[in-house]
Write a protein that holds these residues in place. Structure first.
Motif, PDB file in Angstrom:
ATOM      1  N   THR A  89       0.847  -1.194   0.000  1.00 41.55           N
ATOM      2  CA  THR A  89       0.000   0.000   0.000  1.00 41.55           C
ATOM      3  C   THR A  89       0.879   1.239   0.000  1.00 41.55           C
ATOM      4  O   THR A  89       1.887   1.297   0.703  1.00 41.55           O
ATOM      5  CB  THR A  89      -0.918   0.017   1.229  1.00 41.55           C
ATOM      6  N   ASP A  92      -0.267   8.765  -0.910  1.00 40.93           N
ATOM      7  CA  ASP A  92       0.452   9.982  -1.265  1.00 40.93           C
ATOM      8  C   ASP A  92       0.577  10.926  -0.079  1.00 40.93           C
ATOM      9  O   ASP A  92       1.481  11.752  -0.036  1.00 40.93           O
ATOM     10  CB  ASP A  92      -0.226  10.688  -2.450  1.00 40.93           C
ATOM     11  N   GLU A 103      -5.069   9.742  -2.253  1.00 48.54           N
ATOM     12  CA  GLU A 103      -5.252   8.573  -3.105  1.00 48.54           C
ATOM     13  C   GLU A 103      -4.425   7.416  -2.553  1.00 48.54           C
ATOM     14  O   GLU A 103      -3.221   7.551  -2.337  1.00 48.54           O
ATOM     15  CB  GLU A 103      -4.834   8.865  -4.549  1.00 48.54           C
ATOM     16  N   VAL A 105      -3.015   3.718  -3.239  1.00 50.52           N
ATOM     17  CA  VAL A 105      -2.690   2.792  -4.324  1.00 50.52           C
ATOM     18  C   VAL A 105      -2.318   1.453  -3.698  1.00 50.52           C
ATOM     19  O   VAL A 105      -1.395   1.380  -2.879  1.00 50.52           O
ATOM     20  CB  VAL A 105      -1.543   3.316  -5.206  1.00 50.52           C
ATOM     21  N   GLN A 144      -3.097  -3.097  -9.973  1.00 54.44           N
ATOM     22  CA  GLN A 144      -3.241  -1.935  -9.112  1.00 54.44           C
ATOM     23  C   GLN A 144      -4.711  -1.641  -8.840  1.00 54.44           C
ATOM     24  O   GLN A 144      -5.553  -1.747  -9.738  1.00 54.44           O
ATOM     25  CB  GLN A 144      -2.597  -0.694  -9.742  1.00 54.44           C
ATOM     26  N   ARG A 146      -6.846   1.547  -7.116  1.00 53.06           N
ATOM     27  CA  ARG A 146      -6.743   2.925  -6.631  1.00 53.06           C
ATOM     28  C   ARG A 146      -8.038   3.306  -5.907  1.00 53.06           C
ATOM     29  O   ARG A 146      -9.130   3.081  -6.429  1.00 53.06           O
ATOM     30  CB  ARG A 146      -6.469   3.892  -7.779  1.00 53.06           C
ATOM     31  N   LYS A 148      -9.929   6.482  -3.512  1.00 52.34           N
ATOM     32  CA  LYS A 148      -9.941   7.858  -3.035  1.00 52.34           C
ATOM     33  C   LYS A 148     -10.389   7.889  -1.576  1.00 52.34           C
ATOM     34  O   LYS A 148     -11.436   7.352  -1.230  1.00 52.34           O
ATOM     35  CB  LYS A 148     -10.880   8.715  -3.888  1.00 52.34           C
TER      36      LYS A 148
END
Length: 415
Positions: A89, A92, A103, A105, A144, A146, A148
């Motif tokens: 994991t 950002d 976000e 990832v 991946q 993603r 939010k």
């Protein structure tokens, strides 16, 4: 040679059979753990039907047994497959402010030599969880996901663990594997940029001597003979030449000044939870500004999980660690007598008290008997949607703030 080679064989069989029995037990335990509550209820119903079929011979009961066993076997077959994935994991921002977004990832990789099966990836977000489909991965292949993240309220959230699940559509069998552990996500209170704090600076004089003798400080006191372990930088060479032996300097300890920041943690001091959040925002903004100004800060806040604790000292090494600690502040239901105070060798140059609209407006109510009348005091009351007001008298500033936006205006107009 042949007879000698065959002799160890009987001795190796028990160990091999014991190991195989342990493997079978482990696999059986894993299989039983993969059966959900619905699947166990189905197995129990099939068992009851089987027991009732023996004395009655009803074909309907036999059909129920076959149906239950068949559905469990089908669910087991549908859950088989390779679940050996590695998960990483990356966020950002590891620290968010209330209202902020980040976000996440999630990178899933198949490190083995066999393809993985399809499944579902689960990610725990505090008390909630997010599920996402995962396709089959060939050896060495990555995928991946993603997500939010939106910080809606202040707090410390456990981000994880990351799990992979596989099973049948009816939910009778669920194989679950933990791919990665949990990590902390800190959601900071809202803060505002503030002008430099001027109050108390005239009392921040360095070089005032305190009691006792130390080996390193500003104010020279005397000389003493060298002792093993002393720093050679403190050797006074002129006195050494006169005395014929190594002499080192001694100093008087300097009284250091600090700013003391106290948050009223009693739940009864606040009208509601939103008002307490406003107080935390004021508290966090002031603490960050003190650290940015280079002030020595002692930040005191409630410790709600321990009924015997009167307060806790938050870390003040840098604004980030201070805000991380502010993320976990919660009000206490009961009162407390006094807060933990700093060492007496450090005097207070400014005391800032933050409370709510229902709190006591007397500084002694929060500072207790150790209140220092010689240092200026700022008492800030959070009162949602109230008209901001400021009252000043010698040594005391009493203000009411209806919004975090009122704080910069107050500090710009501070006496």
């Amino acid at each position: 040679m042949t007879a000698f080679a065959r002799r160890p064989a009987p001795e190796a069989r028990p160990a091999s059979s014991a190991g195989s029995r342990q493997d079978i037990r482990a696999q059986t335990a894993d299989l039983w753990q993969s059966v959900t509550a619905l699947g166990r209820a189905m197995a129990l119903a099939a068992l009851v039907c089987a027991l009732a079929f023996v004395p009655t011979g009803w074909r309907e009961l036999l059909a129920g047994v076959l149906l239950g066993v068949g559905m469990l076997l089908l669910g087991l077959l549908m859950s088989l497959g390779n679940l050996s994935c590695s998960a990483e994991t990356s966020l950002d921002q590891g620290h968010l402010e209330v209202g902020g977004q980040a976000e996440l990832v999630l990178v899933l990789t198949n490190p083995g030599n066999r393809s993985t099966r399809r499944g579902r990836i689960g990610l725990a977000l505090g008390q909630a969880a997010v599920m996402a489909p995962l396709p089959a991965l060939a050896p060495g292949q990555s995928h991946q996901i993603r997500l939010k993240l939106e910080a809606r309220s202040r707090g410390v959230i456990d981000l994880g663990p990351v799990t992979m699940e596989a099973g049948d559509p009816l939910g009778l069998i669920r194989r679950r594997r933990i791919l990665a552990g949990a990590r902390k996500l800190y959601i900071h209170p809202r803060t505002v940029a503030l002008p430099p704090l001027e109050a108390g600076l005239e009392r921040d004089l360095e070089g005032d001597p305190g009691p006792g003798i130390v080996d390193d400080d500003l104010e020279f006191h005397a000389l003493r003979p060298y002792a093993p372990g002393d720093d050679m930088k403190r050797v006074h060479w002129l006195s050494t030449a006169r005395a014929g032996t190594l002499m080192v300097r001694q100093y008087e300890p300097t009284l250091r000044t600090r700013t003391e920041l106290i948050l009223d943690g009693q739940a009864a001091s606040y009208r509601n939870a939103d008002e307490f959040e406003l107080a935390v925002e004021i508290y966090a903004s002031l603490g960050c500004q003190c650290l940015l100004d280079g002030r020595r800060l002692q930040a005191l806040a409630p410790e709600p999980d321990d009924s015997d604790a009167h307060g806790t000292t938050l870390p003040t090494e840098d604004p980030r660690s201070f805000l991380d600690a502010c993320s976990a502040i919660h009000p206490r239901q009961g009162g407390y007598d006094s807060l933990d105070r700093a060492d007496a060798s450090e005097r207070t140059s400014l005391t800032i008290l933050v409370t709510g609209s229902m709190g006591d407006r007397q500084p002694s109510a929060l500072m207790g008997e150790s209140a220092q009348s010689a240092s200026p005091v700022m008492l800030l009351a959070a009162d949602l949607d109230a008209h901001p007001s400021l009252q000043a008298q010698p040594g005391l500033v009493n203000a009411v703030l209806g919004s975090i936006r009122d704080l910069p205006i107050l500090l710009e107009n501070q006496p």
